[in-house]
Design an enzyme around this catalytic site. Structure first.
Site, PDB file in Angstrom:
ATOM      1  N   ASN A   1       1.099  -1.206  -0.406  1.00 20.28           N
ATOM      2  CA  ASN A   1      -0.258   0.110  -0.027  1.00 20.28           C
ATOM      3  C   ASN A   1       1.164   1.066   0.174  1.00 20.28           C
ATOM      4  O   ASN A   1       0.418   2.660  -0.133  1.00 20.28           O
ATOM      5  CB  ASN A   1      -0.691   0.460   1.433  1.00 20.28           C
ATOM      6  CG  ASN A   1      -2.405  -0.872   0.758  1.00 20.28           C
ATOM      7  OD1 ASN A   1      -2.408  -1.706   0.230  1.00 20.28           O
ATOM      8  ND2 ASN A   1      -3.302  -1.038   2.018  1.00 20.28           N
ATOM      9  N   TYR A   2       2.333   1.451  -0.014  1.00 19.87           N
ATOM     10  CA  TYR A   2       3.134   2.496  -0.259  1.00 19.87           C
ATOM     11  C   TYR A   2       4.156   1.852  -1.581  1.00 19.87           C
ATOM     12  O   TYR A   2       4.702   2.150  -1.166  1.00 19.87           O
ATOM     13  CB  TYR A   2       4.232   2.070   0.954  1.00 19.87           C
ATOM     14  CG  TYR A   2       3.421   2.493   2.256  1.00 19.87           C
ATOM     15  CD1 TYR A   2       2.712   3.481   2.373  1.00 19.87           C
ATOM     16  CD2 TYR A   2       4.969   2.472   3.560  1.00 19.87           C
ATOM     17  CE1 TYR A   2       2.178   3.779   4.126  1.00 19.87           C
ATOM     18  CE2 TYR A   2       4.909   2.833   4.496  1.00 19.87           C
ATOM     19  CZ  TYR A   2       3.494   3.259   4.926  1.00 19.87           C
ATOM     20  OH  TYR A   2       2.584   3.528   6.224  1.00 19.87           O
ATOM     21  N   ARG A   3       2.567   2.159  -2.443  1.00 23.27           N
ATOM     22  CA  ARG A   3       3.425   1.488  -3.719  1.00 23.27           C
ATOM     23  C   ARG A   3       4.076   2.319  -4.221  1.00 23.27           C
ATOM     24  O   ARG A   3       3.985   3.664  -4.623  1.00 23.27           O
ATOM     25  CB  ARG A   3       1.644   1.863  -4.260  1.00 23.27           C
ATOM     26  CG  ARG A   3       2.056   1.398  -6.294  1.00 23.27           C
ATOM     27  CD  ARG A   3       1.620  -0.459  -6.357  1.00 23.27           C
ATOM     28  NE  ARG A   3       0.104  -0.571  -6.060  1.00 23.27           N
ATOM     29  CZ  ARG A   3      -0.056  -1.980  -6.600  1.00 23.27           C
ATOM     30  NH1 ARG A   3       1.018  -2.542  -6.694  1.00 23.27           N
ATOM     31  NH2 ARG A   3      -0.712  -2.016  -5.940  1.00 23.27           N
TER      32      ARG A   3
END
Ligand SMILES: *[C@@H]1O[C@H](CO)[C@@H](O)[C@H](O)[C@H]1NC(C)=O
Ligand SMILES: *[C@@H]1O[C@H](CO)[C@@H](O)[C@H](O)[C@H]1NC(C)=O
Ligand SMILES: *[C@@H]1O[C@H](CO)[C@@H](O)[C@H](O)[C@H]1NC(C)=O
Ligand SMILES: *[C@@H]1O[C@H](CO)[C@@H](O)[C@H](O)[C@H]1NC(C)=O
Ligand SMILES: *[C@@H]1O[C@H](CO)[C@@H](O)[C@H](O)[C@H]1NC(C)=O
Length: 546
Positions: free
Chosen positions: A487-489
């Site tokens: 999700n911290y792409r």
């Protein structure tokens, strides 16, 4: 300042961007619809059972509201330029059946479908692409039903976290849900990618508290946990939904929260008596091992010195939530973390919902903000930003930290956020869900840089800065693989071009995001979407065909 309030940063910058850009709007009259539009609309008519408003959910680029629909959920201004490739169509389903139709019809016209549930998507891959694409925008599917008696909530993918927290609070002051701290984050991507927040050490990730889900598969079937089976249900809890289908909803198990919780913020620099370095050394021992009701995030930021004008220092800020009263957390930390110097008067006792407001913006309670603030979607406002991630498994030495401060000051703007693990996170097996980063991790790092200058040279400058800091961090972080948080792409760690080497390309980023779970994710992917219809720059690849 903006780094210390990562959720807040959006408002100001939107104004600046607006002032800087010369907006030339030429509102052409709706021109004759494109043939793709016609084909798609006709297909939808045949493949959905709710045909009443179909033309109102389909946007061609010639539609005057197309730019607004597109920009509303752009959460990174880097991907809001005139040269950014635009979708051929945007579909905004109002019903499950519209989603089913959209999947079937995108497949029939053989165009990539990007699924957007609202934010934050740091690399914008839910709404940009190098190949021709259609956006399936889930923002209308945002229903939330809360059943306090059974302690569950059913939440549609297009809801925001702020809405979820608000709707729980409406029904109960002693229930909450462990998910992210930024209210405008969209549920679909956040939860399917793992989903973490400040109750993680007590209750684990969002996915550890998901008990059912609804998904539309590649054939347009609507599946729930029972009909999708445990393999797929496992995969969409941490593997990212977008590789497997379209998540419609999650059923969440609510968690108990005390009527009164405690928040505090303590800041040190290299110039205070207890220095930022002292603080971080002790933080690394305490934050991942202390009482699991206590989550102490650490923010590190190069800032201007108030002591020696014209020089920079490092500011370390501890921002915390304790699921209990102030006197209790003070007595815990007096023993465990004396360098923090925390006293009862440094703490604020609030309801859980007010702690959510405070974490979003620690001025909000002083400003009289009410829980309704959480319903504000802040449409069409975004900062320029870059994020990266790392995991730390061995405490960084004092020497290491001092060396790091010099590098951060040289670079000038990129900050680090340390999110402590331990507690419940260490008790759940790394293969219990697709999210693998559990026991053995002291903390997760988010690299964070925001800027206001829309020029491409600024983007290059600041993204390079983040990359250099990432490179400096190499000796301190996890190795083989150097793990990353989905999700911290971050597209720097590898992308897929879906050519001959698709599997190998997928392995590069997949092993970092999913560690040993990558293999099982590939098997699930190959079983449920063998032709790789649901793909993006970093989706789970299918097994190579021999
Ligand atoms: C339309 O399809 C949905 C499932 O996608 C179903 O729940 C609903 O009952 C259907 N409605 C009608 C009128 O057939
Ligand atoms: C905590 O409170 C004391 C007493 O009011 C004050 O001197 C100190 O600066 C505060 N510390 C922090 C970190 O705010
Ligand atoms: C910092 O230390 C100095 C010297 O030991 C002392 O005089 C000063 O009062 C201290 N300042 C604070 C804020 O504790
Ligand atoms: C995108 O750019 C347009 C100007 O071209 C601006 O009006 C809009 O606010 C921007 N939106 C975001 C999310 O950056
Ligand atoms: C590049 O980054 C440095 C350091 O933060 C900053 O001082 C400079 O203004 C930036 N240059 C541009 C063109 O953004």
């Amino acid at each position: 300042m903006s780094e210390a309030k990562p959720c807040l940063a959006y408002y100001l910058s939107a104004v600046i961007v607006f002032l800087l850009l010369t907006v030339s709007t030429s509102l052409s009259a709706p021109s004759p619809a494109s043939s793709l539009y016609d084909t798609f609309l006709q297909c939808l008519t045949q493949h959905t059972n709710s045909t009443a408003q179909l033309s109102s959910i389909l946007f061609a680029p010639t539609n005057p509201t197309f730019p607004t629909v597109l920009e509303n959920y752009i959460r990174n201004a880097r991907f809001n330029t005139s040269s950014t490739r635009k979708p051929l169509l945007i579909v905004t389903p109002l019903t499950e059946s519209h989603v089913q139709g959209a999947v079937i019809c995108a497949k029939s016209v053989d165009i990539q479908l990007k699924i957007r549930s609202g934010g934050h998507d740091y690399e914008g891959i839910s709404y940009i692409s190098d190949e021709p694409f259609i956006i399936l925008d889930m923002f209308n599917l945002r229903a939330i039903t809360v059943d306090v008696e059974n302690e569950v909530a059913v939440v549609q993918a297009g809801a925001t976290l702020g809405e979820v927290y608000y709707r729980i609070w409406e029904k109960s002051k002693v229930h909450g849900f462990p998910a992210g701290v930024c209210p405008t984050v969209g549920v679909g991507g956040h939860i399917s990618g793992g989903g973490y927040g400040n109750m993680m050490r007590k209750y684990g990730l969002s996915v550890d508290n998901v008990i059912d889900a609804e998904i539309i598969d590649v054939n347009g079937n609507l599946l729930n946990r029972r009909s999708m089976g445990e393999d797929l249900f496992w995969a969409i809890r941490g593997g990212g939904g977008a590789s497997f289908g379209v998540i419609l909803s999650f059923t969440l198990k609510l968690v108990p929260v005390p009527e009164t919780v405690t928040v505090f913020r303590v800041e040190k620099t290299l110039e205070t008596n207890v220095t930022a370095t002292d603080l971080v050394v002790q933080w690394q021992q305490v934050a991942p091992t202390t009482d699991e009701r206590l989550f102490m995030r650490l923010l590190l930021q190069p800032v201007s010195s108030k002591v020696v004008k014209g020089t920079k220092t490092i500011r370390a800020s501890v921002v915390a939530l304790f699921l209990g009263r102030a006197n209790e957390v003070v007595s815990i930390l007096e023993k465990e973390f004396p360098l923090l110097g925390l006293r009862v008067e440094n703490c604020t006792e609030v309801s859980w919902i007010d702690s959510v407001l405070w974490w979003n913006d620690d001025e909000s309670l002083k400003n009289g903000d009410k829980p309704e603030t959480l319903l504000n979607r802040n449409l069409n406002s975004a900062n320029f930003l870059k994020r990266k991630s790392d995991y730390v498994q061995k405490a960084i030495s004092r020497d290491g930290l001092e060396w790091l401060w010099k590098r951060m000051i040289e670079l000038g703007k990129t900050g680090l956020v340390f999110n402590p693990y331990g507690g419940k996170m260490a008790e759940i097996g790394s293969d219990a869900t697709a999210f693998p980063h559990r026991k053995g991790n002291l903390f997760k790092i988010q690299y964070s840089v925001n800027w206001d200058d829309p020029s491409p040279s600024a983007a290059t400058n600041f993204t390079n800065q983040a990359k250099r800091l990432y490179s400096y961090m190499t000796p301190f972080v996890s190795k083989s693989p150097r793990s990353a948080f989905l999700n911290y792409r971050d597209l720097d760690i590898g992308v897929n071009t879906f050519g001959q080497n698709s599997f190998r390309e997928g392995e590069v980023y997949g092993s970092k995001y999913f560690n040993a779970n990558f293999e099982r994710l590939v098997k699930v992917k190959t079983a449920v979407d063998p032709h790789n219809f649901f793909r993006n720059e970093q989706s789970v690849p299918v097994l190579p065909t021999i």
